[in-house]
Write a protein that holds these residues in place. Structure first.
Motif, PDB file in Angstrom:
ATOM      1  N   ILE A 201      -5.764   7.562   6.974  1.00  0.00           N
ATOM      2  CA  ILE A 201      -5.476   6.191   7.388  1.00  0.00           C
ATOM      3  C   ILE A 201      -6.006   6.032   8.805  1.00  0.00           C
ATOM      4  N   LEU A 202      -7.007   5.174   8.948  1.00  0.00           N
ATOM      5  CA  LEU A 202      -7.654   4.945  10.232  1.00  0.00           C
ATOM      6  C   LEU A 202      -7.256   3.582  10.777  1.00  0.00           C
ATOM      7  N   VAL A 203      -7.076   3.505  12.081  1.00  0.00           N
ATOM      8  CA  VAL A 203      -6.816   2.233  12.761  1.00  0.00           C
ATOM      9  C   VAL A 203      -8.070   1.895  13.540  1.00  0.00           C
ATOM     10  N   ILE A 204      -8.685   0.757  13.207  1.00  0.00           N
ATOM     11  CA  ILE A 204      -9.937   0.348  13.833  1.00  0.00           C
ATOM     12  C   ILE A 204      -9.781  -1.085  14.311  1.00  0.00           C
ATOM     13  N   GLY A 205     -10.209  -1.352  15.546  1.00  0.00           N
ATOM     14  CA  GLY A 205     -10.104  -2.707  16.056  1.00  0.00           C
ATOM     15  C   GLY A 205     -11.000  -2.929  17.242  1.00  0.00           C
ATOM     16  N   GLY A 206     -11.207  -4.190  17.562  1.00  0.00           N
ATOM     17  CA  GLY A 206     -12.001  -4.551  18.718  1.00  0.00           C
ATOM     18  C   GLY A 206     -11.605  -5.925  19.214  1.00  0.00           C
TER      19      GLY A 206
ATOM     20  N   GLU B 282       1.167  -1.401  18.373  1.00  0.00           N
ATOM     21  CA  GLU B 282       2.260  -1.739  17.459  1.00  0.00           C
ATOM     22  C   GLU B 282       2.049  -1.091  16.093  1.00  0.00           C
ATOM     23  N   VAL B 283       0.803  -1.039  15.627  1.00  0.00           N
ATOM     24  CA  VAL B 283       0.515  -0.352  14.359  1.00  0.00           C
ATOM     25  C   VAL B 283       0.838   1.135  14.497  1.00  0.00           C
ATOM     26  N   GLU B 284       0.496   1.722  15.635  1.00  0.00           N
ATOM     27  CA  GLU B 284       0.800   3.133  15.867  1.00  0.00           C
ATOM     28  C   GLU B 284       2.312   3.363  15.905  1.00  0.00           C
ATOM     29  N   ARG B 285       3.045   2.455  16.537  1.00  0.00           N
ATOM     30  CA  ARG B 285       4.501   2.569  16.573  1.00  0.00           C
ATOM     31  C   ARG B 285       5.079   2.486  15.162  1.00  0.00           C
TER      32      ARG B 285
ATOM     33  N   ILE C 249      -1.034   7.841  10.562  1.00  0.00           N
ATOM     34  CA  ILE C 249      -2.373   7.588  11.106  1.00  0.00           C
ATOM     35  C   ILE C 249      -3.094   8.914  11.333  1.00  0.00           C
ATOM     36  N   THR C 250      -4.312   9.010  10.816  1.00  0.00           N
ATOM     37  CA  THR C 250      -5.095  10.235  10.975  1.00  0.00           C
ATOM     38  C   THR C 250      -6.194  10.096  12.018  1.00  0.00           C
ATOM     39  N   GLY C 251      -6.506   8.879  12.442  1.00  0.00           N
ATOM     40  CA  GLY C 251      -7.540   8.681  13.454  1.00  0.00           C
ATOM     41  C   GLY C 251      -7.794   7.211  13.658  1.00  0.00           C
ATOM     42  N   GLY C 252      -8.790   6.910  14.490  1.00  0.00           N
ATOM     43  CA  GLY C 252      -9.138   5.522  14.701  1.00  0.00           C
ATOM     44  C   GLY C 252      -9.941   5.302  15.956  1.00  0.00           C
ATOM     45  N   LEU C 253     -10.302   4.054  16.162  1.00  0.00           N
ATOM     46  CA  LEU C 253     -11.076   3.649  17.325  1.00  0.00           C
ATOM     47  C   LEU C 253     -10.719   2.214  17.651  1.00  0.00           C
ATOM     48  N   ILE C 254     -10.319   1.971  18.915  1.00  0.00           N
ATOM     49  CA  ILE C 254     -10.009   0.635  19.394  1.00  0.00           C
ATOM     50  C   ILE C 254     -10.904   0.353  20.588  1.00  0.00           C
ATOM     51  N   ILE C 255     -11.615  -0.763  20.568  1.00  0.00           N
ATOM     52  CA  ILE C 255     -12.497  -1.137  21.652  1.00  0.00           C
ATOM     53  C   ILE C 255     -11.960  -2.421  22.288  1.00  0.00           C
TER      54      ILE C 255
ATOM     55  N   PHE D 122       0.837  -1.188   0.000  1.00  0.00           N
ATOM     56  CA  PHE D 122       0.000   0.000   0.000  1.00  0.00           C
ATOM     57  C   PHE D 122       0.881   1.251   0.000  1.00  0.00           C
ATOM     58  N   PRO D 123       0.863   2.038  -1.082  1.00  0.00           N
ATOM     59  CA  PRO D 123       1.583   3.314  -1.082  1.00  0.00           C
ATOM     60  C   PRO D 123       0.820   4.327  -0.232  1.00  0.00           C
ATOM     61  N   LEU D 124       1.299   4.582   0.968  1.00  0.00           N
ATOM     62  CA  LEU D 124       0.551   5.394   1.932  1.00  0.00           C
ATOM     63  C   LEU D 124       0.304   6.817   1.449  1.00  0.00           C
ATOM     64  N   ASN D 125       1.170   7.362   0.633  1.00  0.00           N
ATOM     65  CA  ASN D 125       0.971   8.730   0.153  1.00  0.00           C
ATOM     66  C   ASN D 125      -0.190   8.839  -0.836  1.00  0.00           C
TER      67      ASN D 125
END
Length: 97
Positions: free
Chosen positions: A64-69, A79-82, A88-94, A56-59
């Protein structure tokens, strides 16, 4: 990462069976380590994210959102944030209590 340790009384130490059981338990814990799983499958090479055989070419993405539960999602998200950091522009982890 969590590890299994044992204390013995006396100087005799552990016999081979006990050492093998502890080694197997530590291997199982390492295989189930959420951060280790992310490191195994995601690599960042400059602006290119490799997820196993996918690239995935990030540019090319506006957001880019990180979503998980679930129980492991907290460690995986850390680890994804690291790895991705400023991408990363936002996200939600439950995660459960």
């Amino acid at each position: 990462m969590k590890r299994v340790r044992v204390r013995t009384q006396g100087r005799r130490g552990l016999d081979r069976l006990h050492r093998d059981v502890l080694a197997a338990m530590n291997e199982a814990l390492q295989a189930a380590d959420p951060a280790g799983i992310v490191r195994k499958h995601l690599q960042l090479d400059g602006k290119l994210l490799h997820a196993d055989d996918l690239h995935f070419p990030l540019n090319k993405y506006r957001r880019i959102l990180v979503i998980g539960g679930g129980k492991a999602s907290g460690g995986m998200a850390e680890e994804v944030e690291r790895l991705l950091g400023k991408w990363i522009t936002g996200g939600l982890i439950i995660v459960p209590d």
